[in-house]
Design a protein around this motif. Structure first.
Motif, PDB file in Angstrom:
ATOM      1  N   TRP A  36     -10.896   9.406   2.810  1.00 55.81           N
ATOM      2  CA  TRP A  36      -9.784   9.163   1.896  1.00 55.81           C
ATOM      3  C   TRP A  36     -10.313   8.630   0.567  1.00 55.81           C
ATOM      4  N   GLU A  56     -11.824   4.974   3.463  1.00 48.08           N
ATOM      5  CA  GLU A  56     -12.920   5.544   2.673  1.00 48.08           C
ATOM      6  C   GLU A  56     -13.973   6.169   3.578  1.00 48.08           C
ATOM      7  N   THR A  71      -9.371   5.824  -2.424  1.00 49.60           N
ATOM      8  CA  THR A  71      -8.565   4.608  -2.598  1.00 49.60           C
ATOM      9  C   THR A  71      -8.530   4.240  -4.069  1.00 49.60           C
ATOM     10  N   VAL A 109       0.867  -1.186   0.000  1.00 46.22           N
ATOM     11  CA  VAL A 109       0.000   0.000   0.000  1.00 46.22           C
ATOM     12  C   VAL A 109       0.897   1.228   0.000  1.00 46.22           C
ATOM     13  N   PHE A 132      -8.574   0.004   3.708  1.00 39.77           N
ATOM     14  CA  PHE A 132      -9.248   0.823   2.697  1.00 39.77           C
ATOM     15  C   PHE A 132     -10.684   1.117   3.101  1.00 39.77           C
ATOM     16  N   THR A 164      -4.817   9.831  -0.817  1.00 38.93           N
ATOM     17  CA  THR A 164      -5.196   8.663  -1.618  1.00 38.93           C
ATOM     18  C   THR A 164      -4.309   7.491  -1.262  1.00 38.93           C
ATOM     19  N   LEU A 165      -4.925   6.343  -1.038  1.00 43.50           N
ATOM     20  CA  LEU A 165      -4.194   5.098  -0.824  1.00 43.50           C
ATOM     21  C   LEU A 165      -4.281   4.261  -2.094  1.00 43.50           C
TER      22      LEU A 165
END
Length: 282
Positions: free
Chosen positions: A226, A222, A228, A192, A218, A198-199
Motif C-alpha cells: 500500500w 506499506e 501511505t 484514517v 501504516f 492509499t491510506l
C-alpha cells in the motif's frame, strides 16, 4: 477487574487510595498518560507508547521516571492478570507532577483494566460520528507550543465533553476539525481514510497526537504494497473515500459508518483487510 502496580513492581490494592488530595493530577490535571492494549500477555506497541509518553513529558517539562520502572510495572500487571478468563487488558500508564508544593517527585503507576463490552461492540459494528470544531488552526502547534498540542496529558476534560456531545446527538464518536475545516483526530483516536490502495491520515504537525495504532497499521500496509500519506484533508474528502476508520490502542481499527448523519463508504472486505494488516504486526 483491575490490577494496580507501582514502578518498583509492587502490586497494590486497586480499591485503596493511592494519590493525595493535593496531587497535581487531581487539582490541575498536570501529568501525562498512555493506554496500551495487551493481548495474551503481549503488550502492543509498548516502545512507541513509551516514546510518546517521554515526548509528552518533555513538552510539559515533567521529570518522567526512567523507562525501566515503567517496564517493571507493565510486567507486574501482566503477570498478575487472570489470563485464563481474560485474554485482553487495557493497560494505563499514569504520571503526574506529584504533590502541589512538594519536592518534585512524580506520582506514577500502571493499572490494568478489562476491555469493556461497549468497546468490543463498536469494534464489531462500527461507529456513527459527528464533526466538532476543535477551535484551533492546523499550524497553531508551531506558533503556540505552550498550548501542549500533540501532548497526551491528563487534562482530557474537553475530549470527554466532546464525547458527551456526541452521545447527546445520538452518535458514538467525534471527528475534531480545525478552523480551516480540515480533519484533525478523534478525542481518543486517529482518523484514517482509504482512497484506492492509499491510506491517508492527518500529520502530527497539525496539533494532533501521533497515533501508535495508526503507525502500526501504516507499517503493515506499506509492507503489503500500500501507499501511505500524511497530509491535511477536508471533511468533504471523508465522503469521497473508500472507507474511514478510527485507530486507537484498545478499539483497534474501527470502521466509521456515518459522519454528521450522512453515510460514508463501508466495505466489509476492505475493513477485514485493514484489520488483518494491523493484526499481522503481532
Amino acid at each position: 477487574m483491575r490490577v494496580l502496580a507501582l514502578l518498583d513492581g509492587t502490586l497494590v490494592d486497586p480499591e485503596a487510595p493511592l494519590l493525595r488530595a493535593d496531587d497535581l493530577a487531581v487539582t490541575r490535571g498536570d501529568g501525562v498518560f498512555e493506554t496500551i492494549l495487551v493481548v495474551d500477555r503481549a503488550p502492543r506497541e509498548l516502545g512507541p507508547h513509551l516514546d510518546r509518553m517521554e515526548q509528552s513529558a518533555s513538552m510539559l517539562s515533567l521529570p518522567l521516571p526512567e523507562r525501566a520502572g515503567w517496564e517493571r510495572a507493565v510486567r507486574a500487571v501482566i503477570d498478575a492478570w487472570p489470563w485464563d478468563t481474560e485474554r485482553e487488558l487495557a493497560l494505563k500508564l499514569v504520571c503526574s507532577r506529584g504533590v502541589d508544593g512538594g519536592d518534585g517527585t512524580p506520582s506514577a503507576f500502571a493499572m490494568g483494566m478489562q476491555v469493556g463490552e461497549r468497546t468490543r461492540r463498536l469494534r464489531a459494528e462500527g461507529v456513527d460520528a459527528i464533526t466538532l470544531d476543535r477551535g484551533f488552526a492546523p499550524d497553531l502547534r508551531q506558533r503556540a507550543p505552550w498550548l501542549l498540542l500533540s501532548a497526551k496529558t491528563l487534562s482530557y476534560a474537553v475530549n470527554m465533553a466532546a464525547m458527551r456531545e456526541a452521545e447527546a446527538r445520538g452518535a458514538d464518536e467525534v471527528l475534531f476539525t480545525a478552523t480551516d475545516g480540515s480533519v484533525l483526530e478523534g478525542p481518543t483516536s486517529t482518523v484514517v481514510l482509504a482512497r484506492g490502495r492509499t491510506l491517508v491520515t492527518t500529520p502530527p504537525s497539525s496539533g494532533i497526537l501521533r497515533g501508535t495504532t495508526q503507525g502500526a497499521l501504516f507499517r503493515a500496509a506499506e509492507a503489503a504494497g500500500w501507499t501511505t500519506e500524511t497530509r491535511l484533508f477536508p471533511v468533504d474528502e471523508l465522503f469521497e473515500a473508500d472507507g474511514v476508520w478510527l485507530a486507537s490502542s484498545v478499539r483497534l481499527v474501527t470502521q466509521v459508518r456515518t459522519v454528521d448523519g450522512k453515510p460514508v463508504a463501508v466495505d466489509p472486505d476492505l475493513h477485514a483487510e485493514l484489520l488483518g494488516l494491523y493484526e499481522s504486526n503481532y
